[in-house]
Write a protein that holds these residues in place. Structure first.
Motif, PDB file in Angstrom:
ATOM      1  N   LEU A 265      -4.807  -1.657  -8.121  1.00  0.00           N
ATOM      2  CA  LEU A 265      -4.155  -0.419  -7.692  1.00  0.00           C
ATOM      3  C   LEU A 265      -2.823  -0.224  -8.407  1.00  0.00           C
ATOM      4  CD1 LEU A 265      -4.984  -0.541  -3.892  1.00  0.00           C
ATOM      5  CD2 LEU A 265      -5.722   1.222  -5.493  1.00  0.00           C
TER       6      LEU A 265
ATOM      7  N   ASP B 230      -0.603   3.988  -5.127  1.00  0.00           N
ATOM      8  CA  ASP B 230      -1.267   4.275  -3.847  1.00  0.00           C
ATOM      9  C   ASP B 230      -0.877   3.201  -2.831  1.00  0.00           C
ATOM     10  OD1 ASP B 230      -2.891   4.918  -1.733  1.00  0.00           O
ATOM     11  OD2 ASP B 230      -4.716   5.173  -2.933  1.00  0.00           O
ATOM     12  N   TRP B 231       0.351   3.317  -2.301  1.00  0.00           N
ATOM     13  CA  TRP B 231       0.852   2.298  -1.380  1.00  0.00           C
ATOM     14  C   TRP B 231       0.069   2.215  -0.074  1.00  0.00           C
ATOM     15  CZ3 TRP B 231       3.554  -1.557  -3.008  1.00  0.00           C
ATOM     16  CH2 TRP B 231       4.382  -1.410  -4.118  1.00  0.00           C
ATOM     17  N   PRO B 232      -0.372   3.322   0.522  1.00  0.00           N
ATOM     18  CA  PRO B 232      -1.172   3.187   1.748  1.00  0.00           C
ATOM     19  C   PRO B 232      -2.416   2.335   1.556  1.00  0.00           C
ATOM     20  CG  PRO B 232      -0.379   5.434   1.533  1.00  0.00           C
ATOM     21  CD  PRO B 232      -0.038   4.739   0.246  1.00  0.00           C
ATOM     22  N   GLN B 233      -3.097   2.497   0.409  1.00  0.00           N
ATOM     23  CA  GLN B 233      -4.286   1.689   0.175  1.00  0.00           C
ATOM     24  C   GLN B 233      -3.911   0.226  -0.080  1.00  0.00           C
ATOM     25  OE1 GLN B 233      -6.986   3.323  -2.722  1.00  0.00           O
ATOM     26  NE2 GLN B 233      -8.528   1.736  -2.373  1.00  0.00           N
ATOM     27  N   ILE B 234      -2.759   0.015  -0.721  1.00  0.00           N
ATOM     28  CA  ILE B 234      -2.302  -1.360  -0.936  1.00  0.00           C
ATOM     29  C   ILE B 234      -2.033  -2.039   0.402  1.00  0.00           C
ATOM     30  CG2 ILE B 234      -0.337  -2.725  -1.785  1.00  0.00           C
ATOM     31  CD1 ILE B 234      -0.297  -0.941  -4.254  1.00  0.00           C
TER      32      ILE B 234
ATOM     33  N   GLU C 196      -3.545  -1.388   3.155  1.00  0.00           N
ATOM     34  CA  GLU C 196      -4.859  -1.697   3.735  1.00  0.00           C
ATOM     35  C   GLU C 196      -5.428  -2.988   3.157  1.00  0.00           C
ATOM     36  OE1 GLU C 196      -7.486   1.583   3.283  1.00  0.00           O
ATOM     37  OE2 GLU C 196      -6.250   2.971   4.466  1.00  0.00           O
ATOM     38  N   TRP C 197      -5.238  -3.212   1.859  1.00  0.00           N
ATOM     39  CA  TRP C 197      -5.719  -4.450   1.268  1.00  0.00           C
ATOM     40  C   TRP C 197      -4.916  -5.653   1.759  1.00  0.00           C
ATOM     41  CZ3 TRP C 197     -10.210  -5.502  -0.497  1.00  0.00           C
ATOM     42  CH2 TRP C 197     -10.982  -4.519  -1.112  1.00  0.00           C
TER      43      TRP C 197
ATOM     44  N   GLU D 254      -6.358  -6.705   4.909  1.00  0.00           N
ATOM     45  CA  GLU D 254      -7.529  -7.549   4.683  1.00  0.00           C
ATOM     46  C   GLU D 254      -7.100  -8.981   4.356  1.00  0.00           C
ATOM     47  OE1 GLU D 254     -10.599  -6.836   5.098  1.00  0.00           O
ATOM     48  OE2 GLU D 254     -10.813  -4.648   4.958  1.00  0.00           O
TER      49      GLU D 254
END
Length: 380
Positions: A269, A280-284, A286-287, A290
């Motif tokens: 990302l 894309d900090w929001p997706q980061i 989310e990872w 995880e």
């Protein structure tokens, strides 16, 4: 002489000797002697089958050494049946050799040294220079490691996670002396990926490629650290990024998520963003969620707090940071960064100064000191 060829053949030759019955320490010594002989002989008389030549030479070295020991009489019947010269076995023992070198009875530093020596084919001097220790010290470390694993059955199943941790330790050492350990770790992980079909092996290889792709932009010519947000992205290795992303996608498609795949997804990302502002900090985040679920690591939680500060604002990041142990590596540096983002420049400058005092490298200390000076100049 092609040093890369010799290093690539080393684990296969060593694996054949061990499978024939040689104990690990004696086999490794014999292979090293054979490599020295190859360096002397091959330039003038290159062999048709390099691996077969090395196997024959190493086996003879092993027999010579065995005959000279006090235990010759007990071993004689076993070792006298010398296989004739010819094509080397096509059986790939590389995977078992990785497992042996990353045996859980070894300390991480010993496992790394033994892997570089036995699987990587590096000399003791090269490994010592890479780790900035005297050669005799490294020789003792490797000798102890070889003795430790000499009694381990070669056909025992190994722990892939342990092997991957060892390779990641090698990668993170970066570059020192005349050996580029990051590149060497990538080479060894590629080799492992050909020997075992495992999504986490692919995940680690992808992670290494994606991190290594940014290498040229991480420091200035005088060695100063350049933060990710300030790096010149035109200097990133797009071929390595493309390969890393492709490997990662194939691994994720198998739906067997592991921590190296999750870390690689975060790195991908970052690599995918044309500019720091488009990350894309929001997706980061989310990872990182995880990763927390997979590892429950305090360091992962710290990195998640920084990412949350980018996604939802500095106050959110500081709130996520607050419950963590303030003795964690880079905790104070993360707090300084988020505090600066929150607008409290005086407090941030003090935290940067404190973080510089806790830094574990000169480059990191100098970077944090410059950050403190920058804020003190602004607030003054």
């Amino acid at each position: 002489m092609d040093a890369t060829l010799l290093r690539g053949l080393t684990p296969g030759v060593l694996g054949i000797l061990v499978r024939r019955g040689a104990d690990f320490a004696a086999a490794e010594d014999a292979v090293q002697d054979a490599l020295v002989e190859a360096v002397r002989v091959w330039p003038a008389n290159p062999p048709r089958d390099p691996k077969g030549w090395l196997v024959t030479a190493a086996w003879r070295k092993f027999l010579d050494a065995t005959r000279s020991e006090a235990a010759r009489r007990r071993r004689e019947d076993h070792v006298e049946d010398q296989p004739p010269p010819g094509e080397a076995s096509s059986t790939d023992d590389t995977l078992q050799l990785y497992f042996l070198c990353a045996h859980p009875s070894l300390t991480p530093s010993s496992a790394v040294a033994l892997t570089l020596r036995a699987v990587g084919g590096l000399t003791t001097r090269q490994i010592a220079e890479a780790y900035l220790v005297p050669e005799p010290t490294m020789a003792q470390r490797i000798s102890r490691a070889k003795r430790t694993v000499s009694g381990v059955r070669f056909d025992q199943p190994g722990d892939v996670a342990t092997v991957l941790r060892v390779l990641y330790l090698v990668f993170n050492e970066g570059y020192s002396g005349d050996v580029d350990l990051a590149a060497e770790a990538i080479r060894l992980t590629r080799q492992l990926a050909t020997a075992i079909d495992h999504p986490e092996v692919s995940g680690l290889l992808a992670l290494m490629l994606l991190h290594h792709a940014r290498r040229a932009s991480r420091t200035t010519p005088d060695g100063a650290l350049v933060p990710l947000a300030e790096q010149d992205r035109t200097r990133w290795d797009t071929a390595a990024i493309t390969e890393g992303v492709a490997i990662l996608r194939a691994a994720l498609a198998r739906d067997r998520l592991g921590e190296f795949q999750a870390q690689a997804a975060i790195a991908a990302l970052h690599a995918d963003a044309p500019t720091a502002g488009e990350t894309d900090w929001p997706q980061i985040v989310e990872w990182y969620d995880e990763l927390v679920a997979l590892t429950d690591s305090p360091v992962v939680r710290l990195n998640r707090a920084v990412a949350l500060g980018e996604a939802d604002g500095a106050r959110a990041g500081l709130a996520a940071l607050a419950p963590l142990d303030d003795t964690l590596p880079r905790y104070t540096a993360a707090s300084a960064y988020l505090t600066e983002r929150a607008g409290d420049l005086t407090a941030a400058a003090a935290l940067y100064t404190e973080a510089a005092g806790r830094a574990t490298s000169t480059a990191e200390r100098d970077h944090l000191t410059r950050q403190a000076a920058r804020l003190n100049t602004r607030s003054g």
